[in-house]
Design a protein around this motif. Structure first.
Motif, PDB file in Angstrom:
ATOM      1  N   ILE A  21       0.840  -1.206   0.000  1.00  0.00           N
ATOM      2  CA  ILE A  21       0.000   0.000   0.000  1.00  0.00           C
ATOM      3  C   ILE A  21       0.866   1.244   0.000  1.00  0.00           C
ATOM      4  N   GLY A  22       1.962   1.180   0.762  1.00  0.00           N
ATOM      5  CA  GLY A  22       2.872   2.319   0.780  1.00  0.00           C
ATOM      6  C   GLY A  22       3.503   2.560  -0.569  1.00  0.00           C
ATOM      7  N   GLU A  56       1.641   7.474  -6.432  1.00  0.00           N
ATOM      8  CA  GLU A  56       0.620   8.482  -6.659  1.00  0.00           C
ATOM      9  C   GLU A  56       0.915   9.802  -5.951  1.00  0.00           C
ATOM     10  N   PHE A  57       1.471   9.724  -4.740  1.00  0.00           N
ATOM     11  CA  PHE A  57       1.538  10.910  -3.908  1.00  0.00           C
ATOM     12  C   PHE A  57       2.939  11.327  -3.497  1.00  0.00           C
ATOM     13  N   MET A  60      -3.644  16.384  -2.880  1.00  0.00           N
ATOM     14  CA  MET A  60      -3.359  15.398  -3.919  1.00  0.00           C
ATOM     15  C   MET A  60      -4.303  14.208  -3.800  1.00  0.00           C
ATOM     16  N   LYS A  61      -4.644  13.807  -2.579  1.00  0.00           N
ATOM     17  CA  LYS A  61      -5.554  12.674  -2.384  1.00  0.00           C
ATOM     18  C   LYS A  61      -6.977  13.012  -2.816  1.00  0.00           C
ATOM     19  N   LEU A  84      -0.988  18.916  -8.656  1.00  0.00           N
ATOM     20  CA  LEU A  84      -0.068  18.877  -7.530  1.00  0.00           C
ATOM     21  C   LEU A  84       0.862  17.679  -7.626  1.00  0.00           C
ATOM     22  N   SER A  85       2.094  17.868  -7.183  1.00  0.00           N
ATOM     23  CA  SER A  85       3.061  16.789  -7.192  1.00  0.00           C
ATOM     24  C   SER A  85       4.194  17.118  -6.228  1.00  0.00           C
TER      25      SER A  85
END
Length: 241
Positions: A5-6, A12-13, A144-145, A151-152
């Motif tokens: 998951i990490g 993505e983030f 971002m979520k 955004l990055s």
């Protein structure tokens, strides 16, 4: 260890150490070096992605990327010149504390909005300067979520380097290794005869091996004897009537 998951959140983030760094427990006594002086945990290893560290733990993190976490108004902060090497902190408001520019790690909700303030953090509602959208790294992560694709946290990719590593300042030692600097030495500008005598160059550019810097010094200009070269005055003559 970073879970699957990490790893998905990394893609993505941001980097895999971002969320562990934001959630780590800082300024508590180190459980391994609690009997030593100054054993509070105010460091974080970006390569291990574990919990916070104290200064005595650094012996097990040799050559790792370490950032120091500080406190301001009971909130955790990190200096911009440390974190900006690994993260793009665009849209996050920075502050100057003790002559150093810092950024907050997590959101700081504000009970009462400031009077006359028109710009607020998009996540926690804290008053901001008009040029920013978030008050902390955690709030930018929250943006971002929510699905904001503009955004990055990713830095611009450098050839052959980590995507989250920012350009470092050019030091004299790195300057000697830079291809453009080597090309500059080979040009006629460096080989030009400063004083144009006998075709010998009076400008020297020497580079020594080791940790010594590059020495660039102009040669000594020729010394002219103005006393001998000056024309002797003639005998004064009286003008005719």
């Amino acid at each position: 260890m970073v879970s699957s998951i990490g790893k998905m959140e990394h893609q993505e983030f941001g980097p895999p150490w971002l969320i562990p760094m934001l959630k780590a427990d800082y300024f508590s006594t180190c459980r391994y070096h609690g009997d030593a002086n100054k054993s509070e945990c105010n460091l974080f290893c970006l390569d291990c992605c574990g919990n916070s560290l104290c200064s005595y733990c650094l012996g097990h993190h040799k050559d790792h990327r370490i950032v120091q976490i500080r406190r301001s108004s009971y909130h955790n902060v990190v200096r911009v010149n440390e974190i900006q090497r690994f993260l793009d902190i665009t849209c996050v408001q920075t502050y100057i504390i003790n002559s150093a520019k810092i950024v907050f790690l997590n959101e700081r909700p504000q009970p009462r909005p400031g009077k006359g303030v028109t710009n607020h953090c998009e996540i926690c509602g804290r008053s901001l300067v008009d040029a920013f959208r978030f008050c902390s790294l955690g709030c930018k992560l929250g943006g971002m979520k929510r699905g904001d694709r503009e955004l990055s946290f990713t830095q611009k990719m450098k050839h052959g380097r980590d995507a989250y590593e920012l350009d470092e300042p050019m030091t004299p030692k790195k300057m000697r290794r830079a291809p453009m600097f080597n090309q500059l030495i080979d040009t006629q500008m460096f080989q030009y005869n400063l004083y144009g005598r006998n075709g010998n160059s009076d400008m020297s550019c020497s580079s020594n091996s080791g940790d010594e810097g590059t020495n660039m010094s102009p040669g000594t200009p020729p010394i002219f004897n103005h006393r001998n070269s000056s024309r002797r005055k003639g005998i004064p003559r009286r003008a005719p009537f």
